[in-house]
Scaffold this active site. Structure first.
Site, PDB file in Angstrom:
ATOM      1  N   THR A  98       3.316  -0.738   8.874  1.00 40.38           N
ATOM      2  CA  THR A  98       4.260  -1.030   9.988  1.00 40.38           C
ATOM      3  C   THR A  98       3.531  -1.005  11.129  1.00 40.38           C
ATOM      4  OG1 THR A  98       6.003   0.215   8.740  1.00 40.38           O
ATOM      5  CG2 THR A  98       6.313  -0.106  10.972  1.00 40.38           C
ATOM      6  N   GLY A 138       0.752  -1.236   0.029  1.00 38.05           N
ATOM      7  CA  GLY A 138      -0.231  -0.114   0.008  1.00 38.05           C
ATOM      8  C   GLY A 138       0.855   1.258  -0.017  1.00 38.05           C
ATOM      9  N   GLY A 189      -0.324   2.611   7.295  1.00 40.60           N
ATOM     10  CA  GLY A 189      -0.432   1.881   8.526  1.00 40.60           C
ATOM     11  C   GLY A 189       0.256   0.312   8.439  1.00 40.60           C
ATOM     12  N   HIS A 201     -12.250  28.886  -9.885  1.00 37.11           N
ATOM     13  CA  HIS A 201     -12.204  27.733  -9.774  1.00 37.11           C
ATOM     14  C   HIS A 201     -13.577  27.313  -9.001  1.00 37.11           C
ATOM     15  CE1 HIS A 201      -8.309  26.408 -10.852  1.00 37.11           C
ATOM     16  NE2 HIS A 201      -7.709  27.426 -10.091  1.00 37.11           N
ATOM     17  N   GLU A 223      -9.132  32.101  -7.916  1.00 38.43           N
ATOM     18  CA  GLU A 223      -9.803  31.278  -7.092  1.00 38.43           C
ATOM     19  C   GLU A 223     -11.231  31.139  -7.189  1.00 38.43           C
ATOM     20  OE1 GLU A 223      -7.982  28.938  -5.626  1.00 38.43           O
ATOM     21  OE2 GLU A 223      -5.984  30.061  -5.872  1.00 38.43           O
ATOM     22  N   PRO A 276       2.635   4.863   1.135  1.00 35.23           N
ATOM     23  CA  PRO A 276       3.183   5.139   2.430  1.00 35.23           C
ATOM     24  C   PRO A 276       2.193   5.947   3.479  1.00 35.23           C
ATOM     25  CG  PRO A 276       4.409   6.141   0.429  1.00 35.23           C
ATOM     26  CD  PRO A 276       3.070   5.799  -0.032  1.00 35.23           C
ATOM     27  N   GLY A 277       2.511   5.447   4.537  1.00 34.31           N
ATOM     28  CA  GLY A 277       1.757   6.045   5.763  1.00 34.31           C
ATOM     29  C   GLY A 277       0.191   5.541   6.025  1.00 34.31           C
ATOM     30  N   ASP A 293      -2.482  24.064 -11.698  1.00 37.17           N
ATOM     31  CA  ASP A 293      -3.890  23.687 -12.379  1.00 37.17           C
ATOM     32  C   ASP A 293      -3.671  23.010 -13.663  1.00 37.17           C
ATOM     33  OD1 ASP A 293      -4.977  25.125 -10.390  1.00 37.17           O
ATOM     34  OD2 ASP A 293      -5.174  26.480 -11.618  1.00 37.17           O
TER      35      ASP A 293
HETATM   36  P1  ADP Z   1       3.576   2.668   6.564  1.00 38.82           P
HETATM   37  O1  ADP Z   1       4.584   1.670   7.236  1.00 38.82           O
HETATM   38  O2  ADP Z   1       2.212   2.231   5.853  1.00 38.82           O
HETATM   39  O3  ADP Z   1       4.193   3.731   5.659  1.00 38.82           O
HETATM   40  P2  ADP Z   1       2.921   3.421   9.239  1.00 38.82           P
HETATM   41  O4  ADP Z   1       2.438   2.240   9.817  1.00 38.82           O
HETATM   42  O5  ADP Z   1       4.404   3.583   9.569  1.00 38.82           O
HETATM   43  O6  ADP Z   1       2.850   3.659   7.744  1.00 38.82           O
HETATM   44  O7  ADP Z   1       1.922   4.634   9.780  1.00 38.82           O
HETATM   45  C1  ADP Z   1       2.431   5.828  10.243  1.00 38.82           C
HETATM   46  C2  ADP Z   1       1.662   6.219  11.184  1.00 38.82           C
HETATM   47  O8  ADP Z   1       0.400   6.598  10.732  1.00 38.82           O
HETATM   48  C3  ADP Z   1       1.364   5.064  12.382  1.00 38.82           C
HETATM   49  O9  ADP Z   1       2.214   5.347  13.353  1.00 38.82           O
HETATM   50  C4  ADP Z   1      -0.172   5.863  12.949  1.00 38.82           C
HETATM   51  O10 ADP Z   1       0.158   6.931  13.875  1.00 38.82           O
HETATM   52  C5  ADP Z   1      -0.728   6.442  11.572  1.00 38.82           C
HETATM   53  N1  ADP Z   1      -1.437   5.612  11.016  1.00 38.82           N
HETATM   54  C6  ADP Z   1      -1.480   5.218   9.721  1.00 38.82           C
HETATM   55  N2  ADP Z   1      -2.582   4.428   9.632  1.00 38.82           N
HETATM   56  C7  ADP Z   1      -3.523   4.141  10.523  1.00 38.82           C
HETATM   57  C8  ADP Z   1      -4.644   3.588  10.711  1.00 38.82           C
HETATM   58  N3  ADP Z   1      -5.162   2.870  10.035  1.00 38.82           N
HETATM   59  N4  ADP Z   1      -5.376   3.761  12.065  1.00 38.82           N
HETATM   60  C9  ADP Z   1      -4.239   4.536  13.008  1.00 38.82           C
HETATM   61  N5  ADP Z   1      -3.188   5.096  12.792  1.00 38.82           N
HETATM   62  C10 ADP Z   1      -2.611   5.172  11.523  1.00 38.82           C
HETATM   63 ZN    ZN Z   2      -5.517  27.424  -9.720  1.00 37.69          ZN
HETATM   64 MG    MG Z   3       6.407   1.576   7.118  1.00 40.58          MG
END
Ligand code: ADP
Ligand code: ZN
Ligand code: MG
Length: 617
Positions: free
Chosen positions: A217, A210, A215, A438, A435, A212-213, A511
């Protein structure tokens, strides 16, 4: 071996200092132990005065050394010549020390005269001390260098146990499908017999994929927390070492540790760093021996260990398409668990989880925030909540309110407000019309999303203003009309500038980019052009990282694609211009209002839009 250079150099310095220390010690030793020589008669006087506390006679019997202590507790060390036939033992028995204790008498070997003791005290003991100290120092240095100075090839895998990850599925909001898939793994770790009795074997590995960010990890940690088993975590990059072969050694070491601790979870984060396809597709091409060896070792280990023992390998990546096919073969990472960007409900749930840590005003509407944050990841949402809390602190409040959250959304999406930025009134006017352009185009097209906020406060991201468009609900399917409307909305800013000022500025660069990207994907990937029907003309290579597309067609077709894209954008631009022309009076009213207020909400915008309508009817 370049890496040994550091420790070697410091070792030489250490030896040099050690030698110096030893020489100094030996130069000092005789002085320290040198006794002051006194006549025998003086010795006798001191004995009689009760100053002598201890007397030692040498083996030859011709010399004594003795310790004295006066009234003030001052200690003296003397030596004296003595006649061998003197019976010191019985002489001393007649006297006492000042404190009334008997004088200690012994026949010890004087230090200087014995080669063994002298060696012991002057060389061996200090050397031992020195090495002990040096060893400690080296250990400390090693720790600082990441445990790498002397122990090569050990894996850096950290062992986490239940208490340490401290995460459970409750910490992961949304992501229900992923949680369900992982719950099975947890169940297996809890009661493997249930599966064994049916003859089912668990997959050895599951791959979390998925953006980045989202969840990934976090999910892996939650699995360990739920299962209550040891959790080995290592990042793929840690396998890639400076020396060829080290990465492979690390992999071996990691699996050795893991099988000793089974049942357990091995988590390899960012596996794409070692798992890149060996043929170079999607990767950087060319050989990276080290990475390849690590990958081969990983494949071997995954085949080698017995899955029924309960070692489960989780891995995470945001570039699944670059992974080597061998890794994805059944029996290795055959389970693929998608961890997607959260939808509306997911976002709300994530906001809820993270706002548990802060105090929320009772009339905060998290649903509205979730709506305004379409396309953001869990990490960004967590960031928004934190940013809102920071803003509350800045305002000397303990409770976070809706405005904090709204401002935080803008900060995360558009950057901080730029306080010192000076914009000339003329520029401000242009930005306001841009703006509103838009927003007006968006609002006048039935299918287009209503506007929630328009602002002309400059942001640190460089935006001079922006229009926040929010879809009411998360839609997964984009109709052709919606796509065209979106493009028209993107062109609305420039169209307003043209209409009002008769010329235009560079303000539409972003844009233009977005409009082109959407128009292009309509033609090449979504089959939304008349000319190409359902033919795929592009493949997406980096699905989760922005989605780079690469053309899969002839040069001739490429030229036709460009023409088609241009025609879509041109039409949209014209449409936007016409919409604005038809509603020019509203455009002026709204822009004037925005100029005055700098920020207006979607509701205010809509109100003004309709207010003007009513008198006309
Ligand atoms: P990834 O490994 O997918 O890049 P992480 O697991 O490191 O992302 O997520 C980073 C932070 O984002 C987590 O520590 C948490 O605080 C927040 N986060 C991401 N997804 C969720 C989720 N589904 N529920 C709660 N917190 C989340
Ligand atoms: Zn614009
Ligand atoms: Mg990660």
């Amino acid at each position: 071996m370049h890496q040994t250079k550091g420790p070697q150099k410091s070792f030489v310095i250490f030896l040099a200092f050690g030698l110096l220390f030893l020489m100094m010690f030996n130069a000092l030793l005789p002085r320290l132990s040198a006794a002051q020589e006194v006549p025998y008669s003086e010795f006798l006087r001191m004995v009689k005065d009760g100053e002598v506390v201890e007397v030692q006679q040498n083996v030859d019997g011709n010399e004594i050394s003795f310790l004295t202590k006066d009234e003030n507790g001052k200690v003296g060390y003397y030596s004296a010549g003595v006649l061998t036939e003197t019976d010191l033992s019985s002489l001393l028995q007649q006297y006492q020390t000042k404190s009334g204790e008997p004088i200690i008498f012994g026949r010890e070997l004087p230090t200087e005269n014995n080669p063994l003791t002298s060696f012991l005290f002057s060389w061996l003991l200090p050397s031992l001390m020195l090495f002990g100290f040096g060893f400690l120092l080296m250990r400390m240095m090693q720790k600082k260098m990441g445990g790498n100075a002397l122990s090569f090839g050990k894996s850096n895998a950290k062992v986490y146990v239940q208490a340490q990850t401290g995460k459970t599925f409750a910490d992961v909001a949304g992501q229900d499908e992923a949680k369900e898939a992982l719950a099975e793994i947890v169940d297996f770790l809890h009661s493997p017999d249930k599966y064994r009795s049916v003859g089912a074997t668990m997959p050895k590995g599951a791959l979390l994929v998925g953006p980045p960010g989202t969840g990934k990890t976090l999910l892996a940690k939650a699995v360990a927390g739920e299962a209550g088993v040891p959790f080995f975590s290592i990042a793929g990059s840690e396998f890639v070492e400076m020396f060829v072969g080290m990465g492979a050694a690390r992999v071996r070491d990691l699996f050795k540790q893991a099988s000793e601790k089974a049942p357990c979870i091995v988590f390899i984060d960012e596996i794409d760093t070692i798992g890149k396809s060996r043929d170079g597709v999607g990767g950087m091409g060319g050989g990276n021996d080290e990475r390849e060896q690590s990958l081969n070792q990983l494949l071997t280990e995954m085949d080698g260990f017995d899955g029924s023992k309960g070692v489960i390998i989780l891995a995470a990546t945001n570039r699944p398409e670059t992974l080597d096919k061998a890794l994805l073969r059944p029996g290795r990472f055959d389970r693929r668990i998608p961890v997607e960007l959260p939808d509306l409900q997911g976002r709300e749930a994530i906001l809820k989880v993270h706002s548990k840590k802060i105090m929320l005003d009772e009339n905060v509407d998290l649903t509205a925030i979730a709506r305004a944050t379409s396309g953001t990841s869990g990490a960004e949402l967590a960031n928004i909540v934190n940013e809102a809390a920071l803003r509350a602190v800045k305002c000397n409040r303990r409770i976070v309110n809706q405005t904090d959250l709204e401002e935080a959304v803008e900060v995360i999406i558009a950057g901080y407000q730029r306080k010192g930025k000076v914009i000339s009134p003329k520029e401000k006017r242009i930005v306001a019309y841009h703006e509103i352009g838009h927003a007006l185009v968006a609002a006048m097209q039935t299918d287009s999303a209503p506007v929630t906020k328009i602002t002309i406060i400059p942001r640190t991201s460089g935006a001079l203003g922006y229009t926040m468009q929010v879809p009411e609900t998360d839609t997964n399917l984009l109709s052709k009309e919606e796509a065209l409307n979106k493009i028209a909305t993107y062109t609305g800013g420039r169209a307003a500038e043209e209409l009002v000022f008769g010329t235009f500025t560079s303000g539409a660069s972003n844009d233009i980019e977005q409009a082109t990207r959407l128009a292009r994907s309509m033609v090449t990937r979504l089959g939304m052009s008349s000319e190409f029907d359902m033919m795929a003309l592009e493949t997406v290579t980096n699905q989760y990282l922005g989605g780079d597309a690469s053309l899969t067609c002839s040069a001739d077709t490429a030229a036709r694609i460009d023409a088609e894209v241009l025609s879509i954008i041109k039409q949209a631009h014209e449409k936007a211009y016409n919409i604005l022309k038809e509603n020019e009076d509203k455009l002026h009213i709204l822009a004037t209002f925005l100029l005055e207020r700098e920020t207006i909400t979607g509701d205010e915008f809509m109100q003004l839009l309709h207010q003007k309508n009513e008198p006309q009817q």
